[in-house]
Design a protein around this motif. Structure first.
Motif, PDB file in Angstrom:
ATOM      1  N   GLY A   1      36.722 -18.688  62.201  1.00 56.46           N
ATOM      2  CA  GLY A   1      35.891 -19.787  62.657  1.00 56.46           C
ATOM      3  C   GLY A   1      35.156 -19.377  63.909  1.00 56.46           C
ATOM      4  O   GLY A   1      35.454 -18.355  64.515  1.00 56.46           O
ATOM      5  N   LEU A   2      34.183 -20.187  64.281  1.00 53.81           N
ATOM      6  CA  LEU A   2      33.440 -19.888  65.492  1.00 53.81           C
ATOM      7  C   LEU A   2      34.262 -20.324  66.694  1.00 53.81           C
ATOM      8  O   LEU A   2      35.205 -21.109  66.562  1.00 53.81           O
ATOM      9  CB  LEU A   2      32.106 -20.648  65.469  1.00 53.81           C
ATOM     10  CG  LEU A   2      31.189 -20.300  64.315  1.00 53.81           C
ATOM     11  CD1 LEU A   2      29.998 -21.251  64.304  1.00 53.81           C
ATOM     12  CD2 LEU A   2      30.715 -18.859  64.430  1.00 53.81           C
ATOM     13  N   VAL A   3      33.852 -19.825  67.842  1.00 58.76           N
ATOM     14  CA  VAL A   3      34.492 -20.316  69.061  1.00 58.76           C
ATOM     15  C   VAL A   3      34.226 -21.812  69.141  1.00 58.76           C
ATOM     16  O   VAL A   3      33.123 -22.266  68.866  1.00 58.76           O
ATOM     17  CB  VAL A   3      33.914 -19.594  70.288  1.00 58.76           C
ATOM     18  CG1 VAL A   3      34.398 -20.241  71.576  1.00 58.76           C
ATOM     19  CG2 VAL A   3      34.309 -18.122  70.258  1.00 58.76           C
TER      20      VAL A   3
ATOM     21  N   MET B   1      31.311 -16.932  57.130  1.00 57.55           N
ATOM     22  CA  MET B   1      30.332 -17.573  58.018  1.00 57.55           C
ATOM     23  C   MET B   1      29.814 -18.876  57.427  1.00 57.55           C
ATOM     24  O   MET B   1      29.603 -19.850  58.146  1.00 57.55           O
ATOM     25  CB  MET B   1      29.183 -16.592  58.290  1.00 57.55           C
ATOM     26  CG  MET B   1      28.291 -16.986  59.448  1.00 57.55           C
ATOM     27  SD  MET B   1      29.206 -17.447  60.931  1.00 57.55           S
ATOM     28  CE  MET B   1      29.635 -15.852  61.582  1.00 57.55           C
ATOM     29  N   ALA B   2      29.669 -18.880  56.100  1.00 56.99           N
ATOM     30  CA  ALA B   2      29.184 -20.096  55.440  1.00 56.99           C
ATOM     31  C   ALA B   2      30.153 -21.248  55.689  1.00 56.99           C
ATOM     32  O   ALA B   2      29.740 -22.361  56.034  1.00 56.99           O
ATOM     33  CB  ALA B   2      29.025 -19.851  53.941  1.00 56.99           C
TER      34      ALA B   2
ATOM     35  N   MET C   1      37.921 -22.572  59.763  1.00 54.41           N
ATOM     36  CA  MET C   1      37.805 -23.885  60.406  1.00 54.41           C
ATOM     37  C   MET C   1      36.424 -24.046  61.001  1.00 54.41           C
ATOM     38  O   MET C   1      35.765 -23.076  61.377  1.00 54.41           O
ATOM     39  CB  MET C   1      38.843 -24.031  61.527  1.00 54.41           C
ATOM     40  CG  MET C   1      40.257 -24.159  61.019  1.00 54.41           C
ATOM     41  SD  MET C   1      41.416 -24.356  62.370  1.00 54.41           S
ATOM     42  CE  MET C   1      41.031 -26.026  62.905  1.00 54.41           C
ATOM     43  N   CYS C   2      36.011 -25.293  61.078  1.00 57.63           N
ATOM     44  CA  CYS C   2      34.764 -25.583  61.766  1.00 57.63           C
ATOM     45  C   CYS C   2      34.909 -26.928  62.449  1.00 57.63           C
ATOM     46  O   CYS C   2      35.279 -27.908  61.802  1.00 57.63           O
ATOM     47  CB  CYS C   2      33.605 -25.621  60.776  1.00 57.63           C
ATOM     48  SG  CYS C   2      32.057 -26.066  61.564  1.00 57.63           S
TER      49      CYS C   2
ATOM     50  N   MET D   1      35.373 -10.596  62.549  1.00 55.37           N
ATOM     51  CA  MET D   1      35.278 -10.736  61.090  1.00 55.37           C
ATOM     52  C   MET D   1      35.980  -9.604  60.369  1.00 55.37           C
ATOM     53  O   MET D   1      36.744  -9.819  59.431  1.00 55.37           O
ATOM     54  CB  MET D   1      33.809 -10.712  60.679  1.00 55.37           C
ATOM     55  CG  MET D   1      33.085 -11.936  61.079  1.00 55.37           C
ATOM     56  SD  MET D   1      33.456 -13.251  59.943  1.00 55.37           S
ATOM     57  CE  MET D   1      32.196 -14.408  60.432  1.00 55.37           C
ATOM     58  N   SER D   2      35.704  -8.370  60.792  1.00 52.85           N
ATOM     59  CA  SER D   2      36.229  -7.240  60.036  1.00 52.85           C
ATOM     60  C   SER D   2      37.755  -7.214  60.107  1.00 52.85           C
ATOM     61  O   SER D   2      38.427  -6.887  59.131  1.00 52.85           O
ATOM     62  CB  SER D   2      35.644  -5.937  60.558  1.00 52.85           C
ATOM     63  OG  SER D   2      36.112  -5.696  61.855  1.00 52.85           O
ATOM     64  N   GLU D   3      38.300  -7.616  61.251  1.00 53.77           N
ATOM     65  CA  GLU D   3      39.748  -7.666  61.414  1.00 53.77           C
ATOM     66  C   GLU D   3      40.342  -8.709  60.462  1.00 53.77           C
ATOM     67  O   GLU D   3      41.361  -8.479  59.802  1.00 53.77           O
ATOM     68  CB  GLU D   3      40.054  -8.024  62.868  1.00 53.77           C
ATOM     69  CG  GLU D   3      41.514  -8.166  63.217  1.00 53.77           C
ATOM     70  CD  GLU D   3      41.663  -8.421  64.714  1.00 53.77           C
ATOM     71  OE1 GLU D   3      41.313  -7.517  65.497  1.00 53.77           O
ATOM     72  OE2 GLU D   3      42.131  -9.500  65.105  1.00 53.77           O
TER      73      GLU D   3
END
Lengths: 525, 503
Positions: free
Chosen positions: B293-295, B496-497, B476-477, B463-465
Motif C-alpha cells: 500500500g501507499l504511505v 498499484m492498482a 490496503m488503501c 514493491m520488489s521486496e
C-alpha cells in the motif's frame, strides 16, 4: 590456562585476606582504644603487656542505710582490695551487680560513697530496704578482663602487619598474572598491554570522563596534607557514617534517575519517616512524650510501620507518574511539599527527642572498630541487595530498558507502569530506612531532618555516572559519587570554610556534573 | 570562476572504531541535480553533514565558488547559501508553519522605534510567498503538527528556498511520500534547478535517481567510487558499483508450505475514523503475507492495532479458533505474537543498553534461576546463538546497540522476538534503512522462519521486496483492505492498482 587460574586464585585469596587483615588491624586499634594501657605498645609485645598489666575497675557496693553512722565519713580513698571484695555477697538490681557489705567492711577496704549535692549519701530503695551506694576501684589483671575476641586479636597482633603485606603481594601478583594472561590472549607482550592500558590517551580519557571525581580526590589529598586530622580515624568514621545514610537515599533516587525520572520528595519523606520513628520509639519516662500512654513497641514493628507509610507515598508517586503521565519532576515536587505539610501538622513542628536507648544504639553500636557502625553495615547490605536487583533480576533489566527507550520497552512487552510504580515505591522505602537510621543517629528528629537530601543524592548519583539521559548507572558509581561528594563537604569544613560558602560549591559541582554527563552524549552524536 | 559551485576534496572523518569517510569527494555543478548513492553506511549522510558544518572533518577541503572555505557550523553554511533537508525532520510541531520556516531568523521590526519585536505580518506574508513558490498552498498560520509528514517536508524545503540557497541537500526526501507527493517534489526540484540551484539528492530509489538526476556520485565504505553522467547509468550498473559485486540472487528461494489458518481477523476497526476499518483477513501457518500500500494506507496502524500498541473499537481476532483480547503488547506477546516495529530507533532498540540486554529483554522469564535470578550463562548462550545464526556483527554482547549498523540492530531485534518462540511474526518494514547485503541476510532469515512453520506478516513499501518474498499480498488503501493477490501473480501494476483504489 593454568596460569590464568593461578592468577584469579591469587587475586581472590589475596583480596579476601587483605580485607580480613585490614579488619583485624582496625579491630585491634579499637581494643587499644578501650584499654589505654596498651597505647604505644608495639604489636609484638602486646599480648605480654596485656597479661602483665593491671586495670582498675569500679565495683558497685550497697550498704544498708540503717547501719550508716549519723555523720560518718564518705571517702576512705585507700586502694581497694579485690580479694576482699570477692568474698562478699552479691545482689542484682536492674541488671547491675552490687556487692553487699557493712559500713565497717566498706571502711576497711577503703571505698567511696556516692553523695548528693548536700554531701549526704545517695540512697537506693530496694525491696523495702534502703541502701547507700558506694564504689571501690578493684585492680584486675587486664587479660582477665578482656573478652575472647580481644585476647585473640592481641595474640595475633605481631602477625597482622606481615600478613597484611603478604596478602597485598598475593593480590598484586594475581593481578599481574591476570594481566599477563590478557596480554597473551591478545598476542602482545605484557609490557605492551600495560603501556596501552595506561597510555596517555587512555589516562586522559579516564580523567576527562571522571574529572570531578579526580579533582575532588586531589583536593582531598591536599587537605589531608594541610590538616593531618582529615585522614584520621575519627574523621574517616564520620565520613563513613555520613556516606552510609546518604548512600541509602541515593540508591533510592538512582532508580528514578535511570528511568529518566527524578524524585524530589526524597528528603522530606525521609524526614517524615524520621519523625514517625522517633515518636514511636520515645522513652517511657521522657517528660514531653508525644503519646504519653504508648507502651514500648518492638523496634521491628516500628520499622515496618514506617516503611509501610513510605511505601504508600512511593506508590502514590509512581502511580501519578505512570497513569496520569505527570512529569516526575512536578509530581515529586508536589509530593515534597505535601509530605512536609503532613509532617508539620502531625508533629506540630516541635522537635522529638528522648529516644529509647535500644533504638539509638543502632547508630552507636559497631562491629570490630567504631568505623564499622551498624548503620554502615546496613548500608552495605542494602547496597548489595540493590546491586543484585539492578543486575540480576528482571526488575532491574526492565528499569534500564525503560530508561533506554520507554516506548520500545512497552512494545517489548514490559509493564512499564508496574515497573515505575515499583521503582518509586522501593525508592520511598529506602528513604524510610534512611530516615529511621538518621533519627537514631541524631538521637531525635524534627520536620527539618533530612531536608534537601534529595539534591545531595541526585548530585552523588550524577557524579557517579548515573546519566540524566536515562538507561545508565551502576551501584559502584553511585557509591563513589556519594562518597566523593561527602569528601568534598568534609574537606571544605576542615579548611574552615563557612557552611554558607559550601552550599555555593556544592551547587556548582552539581551543575558541572550534569553538564559534563550530557557532554559525553553530545560528543557521541 | 570555477566550473563547480562546490567541491569537496579528500574528506576523511573517523568515529570511534569506524572510518566513516576515507578521502571522499564531491563536485557539484551549478543548476544540476547531483545524486549521491551508496549502501547505508557508505558515508553519504556523513559527507553531507561535513558539508553542512554539523560534523568537523578530520581532513579535507571544501571549495565554494572556487574559493577555499571553512564551514564550522550549520549557521555558517546557511549564510553561504547551503541548506539541508534532513532525513529525519526536525520540526517544531506546536508552532505555526511560518514560525517553522523562519525559525532562527525571524523578521524583526522596531516597536516605538527601539524595542525589537518579531514582525509577524511580514513573516506570514513571506511564508505565503515561499509556499507558493514551492507550489504548496497551506495557511502559514496553521499549526505544523496538523500537517502530514510529507507536508512537513515541503515546509522544510520551503525553509531552504526562503533562505535563498545556492546548494540544497535533500537526504532521502521521498522515503515517506506518496507517489503524488513525489511528483510534487520533483516539480519543485525542477523549478529550483531552473533557478540555477545545485541539488544534492540522496536516495535509494533507482527509478527516481535515473529520472531526475544529471550526475551520479557513488560511494562505498566511505570511499569515493566515481561520478557518472546519469544518462550512462542503469539500475544494474549503479547496484554493481554500490556493492562492488554482481547481484545474482536478490531474494532467497523459499521452501515454506502454507498450512492451516492460524489467525483470523474480522471486521477490525480503529477508534479513529480515518484509520484502519473493517479489516478482515486470515493468515496460514508457515505463510508469508505481504502487506502493500501507499504511505498513509494505515498498514502500520493496523498491525500495531493487532499487537495492542493502538486501540481498536470493534472487530475480533481469532488465534487457532480462540478469541483473543489484546489491549497491550504484553497480551499479544503472551499469545505468541511478535512485532518488529517500523521505527527501529523510536520503538525498537534501547540505544544505550547492550546487545545482550536488547536481545534478552522480552524473554527474561526463560533464564531465571530460583524464579528470580537471571542466569547470565543462559543469556550469554542466547546471544552467542543469535550472533552465530544471524551473523550479527558486534564486538561483544556488552557493546551498546546504538554503535551497531542498522542491519545488525534489526537482527538483534529479530533475535529478541525469536527468543520467545512466537508463532506469528509481524514485520513492519524489516529492511528499511538497511544496506543491500544485510537486506539479503534478513530475507534469508524470514524465509527460514516461514519454513519452520512460523506465520509472517510483512509490511513493505518496496514493491520488489513484496513481490519477491510474499506467498500472498494484502493491499490496503486509505485504511481499507482493497484486495489480495497471490504472490506468483503479483506485479507492480496490479498492486498499484489496488493501492490507489480510493473511495
Amino acid at each position: 590456562m593454568r596460569k590464568h587460574k593461578l592468577g584469579s586464585f591469587l587475586k581472590l585469596v589475596g583480596g579476601i585476606l587483605l580485607a580480613v587483615f585490614v579488619y583485624f588491624m582496625l579491630s585491634l586499634s579499637d581494643v587499644v582504644r578501650l584499654n589505654p594501657s596498651l597505647e604505644g605498645v608495639s604489636n609484638a609485645s602486646m599480648a605480654q603487656t596485656a597479661r602483665d598489666a593491671t586495670v582498675y575497675e569500679n565495683a558497685g557496693f550497697l550498704l544498708p542505710a540503717s547501719a550508716l553512722p549519723a555523720d560518718g565519713e564518705t571517702d576512705f580513698s585507700a586502694a581497694g582490695d579485690g580479694a576482699l571484695a570477692e568474698s562478699l555477697p552479691v545482689m542484682e538490681i536492674d541488671g547491675e551487680a552490687y556487692y553487699l557489705c557493712t559500713y565497717e567492711e566498706f571502711q576497711a577496704i577503703g571505698g567511696k560513697l556516692s553523695t548528693d549535692k548536700f554531701g549526704d549519701p545517695k540512697l537506693l530503695e530496694h525491696d523495702g530496704t534502703s541502701y547507700a551506694q558506694g564504689e571501690i576501684k578493684i585492680g584486675k589483671n587486664m587479660w582477665e578482663t578482656m573478652d575472647g575476641w580481644s585476647r585473640f586479636l592481641v595474640t595475633v597482633a605481631p602477625a597482622i602487619t606481615p600478613l597484611l603485606v603478604f596478602s597485598f603481594l598475593a593480590l598484586f601478583a594475581g593481578m599481574l598474572l591476570g594481566t599477563a594472561e590478557k596480554a597473551r590472549v591478545l598476542n602482545i607482550s605484557t609490557g605492551a598491554y600495560l603501556a596501552d592500558k595506561f597510555s596517555p590517551r587512555k589516562i586522559f580519557k579516564f580523567v576527562s570522563n571522571n574529572i570531578i571525581i579526580v579533582l575532588i580526590m586531589i583536593f582531598a589529598v591536599v587537605v589531608a596534607i594541610l590538616k593531618p586530622n582529615f585522614a584520621g580515624e575519627d574523621n574517616i568514621r564520620n565520613l563513613l557514617s555520613n556516606t552510609a545514610v546518604r548512600f541509602i537515599i541515593a540508591l533510592g533516587v538512582s532508580g528514578c534517575l535511570i528511568t529518566k525520572g527524578t524524585d524530589l520528595s526524597a528528603g522530606r519523606v525521609a524526614g517524615f519517616a524520621a519523625c514517625i520513628s522517633a515518636i514511636l520509639l520515645q522513652r517511657g519516662d521522657y517528660g514531653s512524650k508525644f503519646y504519653p500512654g504508648l507502651g514500648e513497641l518492638p523496634i521491628p514493628v516500628v520499622l515496618l510501620i514506617v516503611l509501610g507509610i513510605c511505601a504508600i507515598i512511593g506508590i502514590i508517586n509512581g502511580s501519578v507518574i505512570s497513569f496520569f503521565k505527570v512529569p516526575p519532576f512536578i509530581a515529586t515536587l508536589g509530593m515534597q511539599t505535601l509530605v512536609y505539610g503532613i509532617c508539620l501538622v502531625y508533629t506540630g513542628a516541635s522537635p522529638i527527642g528522648g529516644l529509647r536507648q535500644d533504638y539509638t544504639s543502632i547508630a552507636t553500636n559497631y562491629v570490630g572498630n567504631r568505623m564499622f557502625s551498624y548503620i554502615l553495615l546496613i548500608a552495605v547490605i542494602i547496597g548489595a541487595f540493590m546491586w543484585f536487583l539492578y543486575n540480576k533480576t528482571r526488575h532491574g533489566k526492565y528499569m534500564y530498558a525503560i530508561g533506554g527507550n520507554e516506548v520500545a520497552a512497552e512494545v517489548a512487552g514490559i509493564n512499564t507502569n508496574k515497573s515505575k510504580i515499583l521503582i518509586y515505591m522501593l525508592a520511598a522505602i529506602l528513604y524510610g530506612v534512611m530516615g529511621f537510621l538518621s533519627a537514631a543517629k541524631a538521637g531525635g528528629a524534627s520536620v527539618n531532618t533530612a531536608q534537601g537530601y534529595e539534591l545531595e543524592a541526585i548530585a552523588g548519583c550524577t557524579i557517579g555516572g548515573v546519566s540524566v539521559n536515562g538507561g545508565v548507572g551502576k551501584i559502584s558509581g553511585i557509591l563513589i559519587g556519594v562518597l566523593v561528594f561527602e569528601v568534598l563537604k568534609i574537606a571544605l569544613q576542615f579548611l574552615g570554610v563557612e557552611s554558607s560558602y559550601t552550599y555555593i560549591v556544592q551547587g556548582l559541582v552539581i551543575i558541572v556534573a550534569v553538564a559534563l554527563d550530557l557532554r559525553k552524549y553530545l560528543a557521541k552524536k | 570562476m570555477s566550473e563547480y559551485r562546490l567541491e569537496m576534496r579528500g574528506v576523511c572523518k573517523s568515529f570511534p572504531g569506524v572510518k566513516a569517510l576515507d578521502k571522499a569527494q564531491l563536485r557539484l555543478r551549478p543548476g544540476t541535480v547531483h545524486a549521491l548513492m551508496g549502501e547505508n553506511g557508505a558515508g553519504k549522510s556523513t559527507l553531507m553533514k561535513c558539508m553542512f558544518g554539523i560534523y568537523k572533518m578530520d581532513q579535507g577541503e571544501i571549495f565554494y565558488e572556487g574559493k577555499k572555505v571553512h564551514i564550522g557550523d550549520p549557521l555558517q553554511a546557511l549564510h553561504m547559501g547551503i541548506a539541508m533537508v534532513h532525513q529525519e525532520l526536525q520540526p517544531i510541531p506546536e508552532r505555526s508553519v511560518a514560525e517553522n520556516v523562519f525559525v532562527g531568523r525571524y523578521p524583526v521590526k522596531k516597536l516605538l522605534g527601539f524595542i525589537p519585536v518579531v514582525d509577524h505580518a511580514k513573516m506570514f506574508e513571506d511564508t505565503a510567498r515561499v509556499l507558493k513558490e514551492v507550489r504548496m498552498n497551506f495557511d502559514p498560520k496553521q499549526r505544523l503538527g496538523e500537517l502530514s509528514v510529507s507536508q512537513m517536508q515541503s515546509v522544510e524545503i520551503a525553509k531552504a528556498v526562503s533562505a535563498d540557497c545556492k546548494v540544497l541537500i535533500l537526504d532521502e526526501p521521498t522515503s515517506s511520500l506518496t507517489a503524488a507527493e513525489v511528483e510534487a517534489l520533483f516539480r519543485i526540484i525542477a523549478d529550483l534547478k531552473s533557478k540555477n540551484v545545485s541539488i544534492v539528492y540522496i536516495s535509494h530509489k533507482m527509478d527516481e535517481i535515473l529520472r531526475i538526476s544529471d550526475e551520479v556520485t557513488i560511494m562505498r565504505d566511505g570511499k569515493y567510487i566515481g561520478t557518472w553522467d546519469a544518462k550512462e547509468l542503469t539500475t544494474d550498473k549503479i547496484i554493481t558499483q554500490m556493492v562492488g559485486r554482481e547481484l545474482t540472487n536478490l531474494y532467497p528461494p523459499r521452501e515454506n508450505v502454507p498450512g492451516e489458518v492460524v489467525l483470523e481477523v474480522r471486521d477490525f476497526t480503529s477508534i479513529h475514523p480515518r484509520s484502519f476499518r473493517n479489516v478482515t483477513f486470515n493468515l496460514r501457518k508457515g505463510e508469508i503475507l505481504g502487506v502493500g500500500g501507499l504511505v498513509g494506507a494505515q498498514r502500520t496502524e493496523l498491525m500495531e492495532g493487532l499487537f495492542g500498541v493502538r486501540s481498536h473499537s470493534k472487530g475480533e481476532i481469532l488465534y487457532k479458533g480462540q478469541k483473543l483480547h489484546i489491549n497491550r503488547p504484553r497480551d499479544a506477546i503472551q499469545k505468541s505474537i511478535a512485532m518488529l516495529t517500523e521505527d527501529r530507533r523510536g520503538t525498537g532498540i534501547m540505544g544505550v543498553l547492550s546487545v545482550e540486554d536488547n536481545i534478552s529483554i522480552a524473554s527474561l522469564d526463560h533464564y531465571l534461576d530460583f524464579g528470580i535470578m537471571i542466569n547470565s550463562k543462559k543469556v550469554d548462550a542466547l546471544v552467542q546463538e543469535n550472533v552465530k545464526k544471524m551473523a550479527i556483527k558486534t564486538p561483544s554482547g556488552k557493546t551498546q546497540i546504538q554503535s551497531l549498523s542498522g542491519g545488525n540492530q534489526q537482527k538483534v531485534l529479530i533475535g529478541r522476538w525469536l527468543a520467545n518462540n512466537p508463532d506469528i511474526l509481524i514485520l513492519d518494514e524489516p529492511t528499511r534503512g538497511i544496506d543491500v547485503g544485510a537486506k539479503y541476510e534478513i530475507y534469508c532469515i524470514i524465509a527460514e522462519l516461514a519454513k519452520q512453520g512460523k506465520s509472517i506478516i510483512m509490511i513493505s513499501s518496496e514493491m520488489s521486496e513484496l513481490i519477491g518474498m510474499s506467498d500472498r499480498i494484502m493491499v490496503m488503501c486509505d485504511g481499507r483492505v482493497t484486495g489480495f493477490i497471490d504472490g506468483k501473480d503479483a506485479t507492480q501494476e496490479n498492486i498499484m492498482a489496488l493501492a490507489t483504489q480510493f473511495e
